[in-house]
Every structure is written in C-alpha cells, then in structure tokens.
Design a protein around this motif. Structure first.
Motif, PDB file in Angstrom:
ATOM      1  N   PRO A   9       0.707  -1.171  -0.148  1.00  0.00           N
ATOM      2  CA  PRO A   9      -0.006  -0.204  -0.056  1.00  0.00           C
ATOM      3  C   PRO A   9       0.837   1.181   0.046  1.00  0.00           C
ATOM      4  O   PRO A   9       0.258   2.509  -0.490  1.00  0.00           O
ATOM      5  N   SER A  10       2.091   1.102   0.353  1.00  0.00           N
ATOM      6  CA  SER A  10       2.951   2.311   0.510  1.00  0.00           C
ATOM      7  C   SER A  10       3.361   2.936  -0.696  1.00  0.00           C
ATOM      8  O   SER A  10       3.928   3.779  -0.984  1.00  0.00           O
ATOM      9  N   GLU A  11       3.315   1.804  -1.731  1.00  0.00           N
ATOM     10  CA  GLU A  11       3.864   2.011  -3.173  1.00  0.00           C
ATOM     11  C   GLU A  11       2.662   2.414  -4.122  1.00  0.00           C
ATOM     12  O   GLU A  11       3.069   2.554  -5.342  1.00  0.00           O
ATOM     13  N   GLY A  12       1.383   1.789  -3.875  1.00  0.00           N
ATOM     14  CA  GLY A  12       0.470   2.027  -4.668  1.00  0.00           C
ATOM     15  C   GLY A  12      -0.540   3.370  -4.800  1.00  0.00           C
ATOM     16  O   GLY A  12      -0.568   3.764  -3.722  1.00  0.00           O
ATOM     17  N   ALA A  13      -0.400   4.093  -5.952  1.00  0.00           N
ATOM     18  CA  ALA A  13      -1.092   5.359  -6.040  1.00  0.00           C
ATOM     19  C   ALA A  13      -2.590   5.264  -6.028  1.00  0.00           C
ATOM     20  O   ALA A  13      -3.249   4.296  -6.347  1.00  0.00           O
ATOM     21  N   TRP A  14      -3.306   6.051  -5.080  1.00  0.00           N
ATOM     22  CA  TRP A  14      -4.722   6.098  -5.096  1.00  0.00           C
ATOM     23  C   TRP A  14      -5.352   7.212  -5.844  1.00  0.00           C
ATOM     24  O   TRP A  14      -6.076   7.009  -6.410  1.00  0.00           O
ATOM     25  N   ASN A  15      -4.721   8.406  -5.587  1.00  0.00           N
ATOM     26  CA  ASN A  15      -5.174   9.569  -6.473  1.00  0.00           C
ATOM     27  C   ASN A  15      -3.976  10.545  -6.582  1.00  0.00           C
ATOM     28  O   ASN A  15      -3.029  10.609  -6.019  1.00  0.00           O
ATOM     29  N   GLY A  16      -4.270  11.473  -7.548  1.00  0.00           N
ATOM     30  CA  GLY A  16      -3.116  12.493  -7.663  1.00  0.00           C
ATOM     31  C   GLY A  16      -3.758  13.628  -8.242  1.00  0.00           C
ATOM     32  O   GLY A  16      -4.686  13.746  -9.021  1.00  0.00           O
ATOM     33  N   ASP A  17      -2.991  14.863  -8.334  1.00  0.00           N
ATOM     34  CA  ASP A  17      -3.479  16.050  -8.886  1.00  0.00           C
ATOM     35  C   ASP A  17      -2.837  16.163 -10.202  1.00  0.00           C
ATOM     36  O   ASP A  17      -1.817  16.682 -10.786  1.00  0.00           O
ATOM     37  N   THR A  18      -3.364  15.141 -11.090  1.00  0.00           N
ATOM     38  CA  THR A  18      -3.189  14.898 -12.472  1.00  0.00           C
ATOM     39  C   THR A  18      -4.485  14.797 -13.212  1.00  0.00           C
ATOM     40  O   THR A  18      -5.371  14.873 -12.648  1.00  0.00           O
ATOM     41  N   ARG A  19      -4.370  14.757 -14.545  1.00  0.00           N
ATOM     42  CA  ARG A  19      -5.506  14.371 -15.420  1.00  0.00           C
ATOM     43  C   ARG A  19      -4.852  13.611 -16.485  1.00  0.00           C
ATOM     44  O   ARG A  19      -3.560  13.565 -16.850  1.00  0.00           O
ATOM     45  N   SER A  20      -5.557  13.065 -17.104  1.00  0.00           N
ATOM     46  CA  SER A  20      -5.211  11.931 -18.181  1.00  0.00           C
ATOM     47  C   SER A  20      -6.479  11.876 -19.436  1.00  0.00           C
ATOM     48  O   SER A  20      -7.675  12.071 -19.065  1.00  0.00           O
ATOM     49  N   ILE A  21      -5.933  11.535 -20.569  1.00  0.00           N
ATOM     50  CA  ILE A  21      -6.745  11.356 -21.613  1.00  0.00           C
ATOM     51  C   ILE A  21      -6.428  10.070 -22.420  1.00  0.00           C
ATOM     52  O   ILE A  21      -5.310   9.541 -22.165  1.00  0.00           O
ATOM     53  N   PHE A  22      -7.360   9.227 -22.757  1.00  0.00           N
ATOM     54  CA  PHE A  22      -7.074   7.902 -23.441  1.00  0.00           C
ATOM     55  C   PHE A  22      -7.265   8.299 -24.983  1.00  0.00           C
ATOM     56  O   PHE A  22      -8.215   8.792 -25.463  1.00  0.00           O
ATOM     57  N   LEU A  23      -6.078   8.095 -25.582  1.00  0.00           N
ATOM     58  CA  LEU A  23      -5.865   8.309 -26.976  1.00  0.00           C
ATOM     59  C   LEU A  23      -5.194   7.274 -27.814  1.00  0.00           C
ATOM     60  O   LEU A  23      -3.942   6.925 -27.681  1.00  0.00           O
ATOM     61  N   LYS A  24      -5.990   6.751 -28.916  1.00  0.00           N
ATOM     62  CA  LYS A  24      -5.296   5.567 -29.596  1.00  0.00           C
ATOM     63  C   LYS A  24      -4.710   4.630 -28.838  1.00  0.00           C
ATOM     64  O   LYS A  24      -3.553   4.245 -29.087  1.00  0.00           O
ATOM     65  N   LYS A  25      -5.192   3.951 -28.078  1.00  0.00           N
ATOM     66  CA  LYS A  25      -4.934   2.859 -27.109  1.00  0.00           C
ATOM     67  C   LYS A  25      -3.752   3.062 -26.107  1.00  0.00           C
ATOM     68  O   LYS A  25      -2.871   2.478 -25.694  1.00  0.00           O
ATOM     69  N   GLU A  26      -3.650   4.508 -25.811  1.00  0.00           N
ATOM     70  CA  GLU A  26      -2.487   5.249 -24.867  1.00  0.00           C
ATOM     71  C   GLU A  26      -3.077   6.170 -24.202  1.00  0.00           C
ATOM     72  O   GLU A  26      -3.903   6.881 -24.470  1.00  0.00           O
ATOM     73  N   THR A  27      -2.778   6.016 -22.750  1.00  0.00           N
ATOM     74  CA  THR A  27      -3.174   6.954 -21.778  1.00  0.00           C
ATOM     75  C   THR A  27      -2.082   8.077 -21.769  1.00  0.00           C
ATOM     76  O   THR A  27      -0.871   7.629 -21.470  1.00  0.00           O
ATOM     77  N   ILE A  28      -2.603   9.482 -21.898  1.00  0.00           N
ATOM     78  CA  ILE A  28      -1.722  10.430 -21.682  1.00  0.00           C
ATOM     79  C   ILE A  28      -1.843  11.313 -20.577  1.00  0.00           C
ATOM     80  O   ILE A  28      -2.981  11.423 -20.135  1.00  0.00           O
ATOM     81  N   TYR A  29      -0.783  11.459 -19.698  1.00  0.00           N
ATOM     82  CA  TYR A  29      -0.975  12.055 -18.351  1.00  0.00           C
ATOM     83  C   TYR A  29      -0.636  13.543 -18.488  1.00  0.00           C
ATOM     84  O   TYR A  29       0.430  13.737 -18.988  1.00  0.00           O
ATOM     85  N   PHE A  30      -1.271  14.508 -17.925  1.00  0.00           N
ATOM     86  CA  PHE A  30      -0.763  15.728 -17.585  1.00  0.00           C
ATOM     87  C   PHE A  30      -0.530  15.933 -16.028  1.00  0.00           C
ATOM     88  O   PHE A  30      -1.405  15.813 -15.257  1.00  0.00           O
ATOM     89  N   PHE A  31       0.538  16.470 -15.691  1.00  0.00           N
ATOM     90  CA  PHE A  31       0.914  16.805 -14.396  1.00  0.00           C
ATOM     91  C   PHE A  31       0.758  18.306 -14.030  1.00  0.00           C
ATOM     92  O   PHE A  31       1.053  19.072 -14.608  1.00  0.00           O
ATOM     93  N   ARG A  32       0.078  18.480 -12.811  1.00  0.00           N
ATOM     94  CA  ARG A  32      -0.168  19.775 -12.375  1.00  0.00           C
ATOM     95  C   ARG A  32       0.933  20.877 -12.506  1.00  0.00           C
ATOM     96  O   ARG A  32       0.781  21.821 -12.714  1.00  0.00           O
ATOM     97  N   HIS A  33       2.090  20.193 -12.016  1.00  0.00           N
ATOM     98  CA  HIS A  33       3.222  21.208 -11.515  1.00  0.00           C
ATOM     99  C   HIS A  33       4.148  20.763 -12.415  1.00  0.00           C
ATOM    100  O   HIS A  33       5.345  20.317 -11.894  1.00  0.00           O
ATOM    101  N   GLU A  34       4.097  21.095 -13.587  1.00  0.00           N
ATOM    102  CA  GLU A  34       4.931  20.992 -14.723  1.00  0.00           C
ATOM    103  C   GLU A  34       5.434  19.128 -14.873  1.00  0.00           C
ATOM    104  O   GLU A  34       4.745  18.718 -15.569  1.00  0.00           O
TER     105      GLU A  34
END
Length: 67
Positions: A9-34
C-alpha cells in the motif's frame, strides 16, 4: 476496500493532482506542477512524484495496483 487487501500500500497510487486522456490505445497524463504531481498513496501518505518515475501504460505495475 481494506488496506490489508494490498500487498504494497505504500507503493500504490490512489489519487493525484493529474489528469489523463485516452488516445489511440494510449493513456496520456498531464501533471499539474510541470513535471511533478502530488500523489496520494493507498497507505495515506502524499509524495511529490516526477513524471519520469511514473510507469506509464503499465497498469499492472505496483504503482497502479498496490500489489
């Protein structure tokens, strides 16, 4: 879900201040702090994580599953 159902549990992410989109079988993540995001882990701690240390498109990794 109980925290005891996760083997790492100390290594598994539950949530974060990110957003993501699914595009052509790939997930693209955007991080809030660059290139960093604040991630809440399953055990309750929060950590600033660099974009390069997040396993992208490998959702069976411990980061995504907690196991």
């Amino acid at each position: 879900m109980k925290i005891t159902s996760f083997s790492k549990p100390s290594e598994g992410a539950w949530n974060g201040d990110t957003r993501s989109i699914f595009l052509k079988k790939e997930t693209i993540y955007f991080f809030r702090h660059e290139t960093r995001a604040n991630i809440l882990f399953i055990d309750g701690h929060v950590e600033g994580v660099n974009y390069g240390s997040v396993p992208l498109n490998t959702h069976n990794d411990v980061f995504w599953s907690g196991n």
